[in-house]
Design an enzyme around this catalytic site. Structure first.
Site, mmCIF file in Angstrom:
data_model
loop_
_atom_site.group_PDB
_atom_site.id
_atom_site.type_symbol
_atom_site.label_atom_id
_atom_site.label_comp_id
_atom_site.label_asym_id
_atom_site.label_seq_id
_atom_site.Cartn_x
_atom_site.Cartn_y
_atom_site.Cartn_z
ATOM 1 N N LYS A 11 0.850 -1.199 0.000
ATOM 2 C CA LYS A 11 0.000 0.000 0.000
ATOM 3 C C LYS A 11 0.878 1.239 0.000
ATOM 4 O O LYS A 11 2.072 1.204 0.331
ATOM 5 C CB LYS A 11 -0.914 0.014 1.231
ATOM 6 N N ASP A 135 -2.183 -1.237 11.276
ATOM 7 C CA ASP A 135 -2.234 -1.179 9.807
ATOM 8 C C ASP A 135 -3.016 -2.335 9.203
ATOM 9 O O ASP A 135 -3.446 -2.249 8.053
ATOM 10 C CB ASP A 135 -0.806 -1.224 9.235
#
Length: 281
Positions: A11, A135
């Site tokens: 990401k 996360d």
């Protein structure tokens, strides 16, 4: 049973705002995160007992690995013994701000949910994963999301809402060193700006690009500040910013076909050992 392979996408944080310190010791965040076509691979094989394999140096294979932590919490919540041999094939660099380890953990939960036929929803898996790391919940959904809270509040964003972002190309550049995420947050609210470094938000067609972790990270790693400003000075680059807590710098190019020239010049003028990858959102 044959080997089953799952992808664990990296990401980037296209925006990352640190809004303050929470009572629980974490920081209140707001971030726009997007998955990339750069991904680790996880290979699952039925075995007599759980085992994690990886031939990448410096990847721990003990209980501290996020994949193993995901297995253990899945076993605890579902009351199952997960006898799988997981081979982790690393493509996403470590300590890069690209979420490789977190994505590996989320992909493990998603895979075990299918392989063990546990029937848990994505929301249940996300809540489970938040116990491991802030996360990880984002990676359960594997789509563009706005992240809030300490990372556990995940709001998927429809591609229709960000049409100019879908399919966008981003050049990633990372030096040989990584950055510790806890270190980045430790001084994020008090770090000073370096002179001649532009930290100001940049307006893009899909929203505002900003990263509040640049101040503390650049204060400790001056080379990353140099990388950012070097990239912004290149004629092929529209803008650049650090992803997450670093050490990866991302650059939006005028034309994706120019990436090889920017990489060549960066390795010549900045660091010959730079890792580079042109990724697609």
């Amino acid at each position: 049973m044959s080997t089953i392979t799952r992808t664990a996408p990296a990401k980037v944080n296209l925006s990352l705002k640190v809004l303050g310190k929470r009572d629980d010791g974490f920081h209140e965040l707001e971030s726009l995160m997007v998955p990339l076509d750069l991904a680790d691979l996880l290979h699952f094989e039925k075995a007599k007992s759980y085992q994690l394999l990886c031939d990448t140096p410096d990847v721990p294979l003990d209980e501290s690995n996020l994949v193993t932590k995901a297995v253990r919490i899945f076993e605890r919540v579902t009351n199952r013994t997960c006898n799988w041999r997981i081979t982790l094939e690393k493509k996403v660099p470590h300590g890069a701000g690209l979420g490789g380890g977190s994505s590996d953990a989320a992909t493990t939960l998603l895979a075990l949910n299918d392989l063990e036929k546990a029937g848990l929803s994505n929301d249940e898996l996300a809540a489970m994963s938040a116990e491991i790391d802030s996360d990880i919940p984002f990676f359960i959904y594997q789509e563009t999301c706005v992240i809030k809270g300490r990372g556990e509040i995940v709001q998927p964003v429809s591609a229709d809402d960000l049409p100019s972002l879908l399919g966008a190309k981003i050049l990633l550049l990372k030096p040989s060193f990584g950055v510790s995420t806890p270190d980045a947050y430790r001084s994020c609210l008090s770090a000073a700006e370096l002179p001649d470094v532009d930290y100001s938000p940049v307006e893009m067609s899909w929203g505002t690009m900003v990263n509040d972790l640049e101040k503390p990270v650049f204060s400790k790693y001056l080379f990353l500040a140099e990388m950012k400003m070097w990239l912004r000075a290149q004629p092929e680059v529209s803008t650049s910013m650090m992803s997450g807590s670093g050490s990866t710098m991302m650059a939006f190019l005028q034309d994706a076909s120019q990436s090889d020239e920017v990489i060549r010049r960066a390795r010549k003028e900045l660091d010959p050992t730079l890792w580079a990858n042109l990724v697609t959102v």
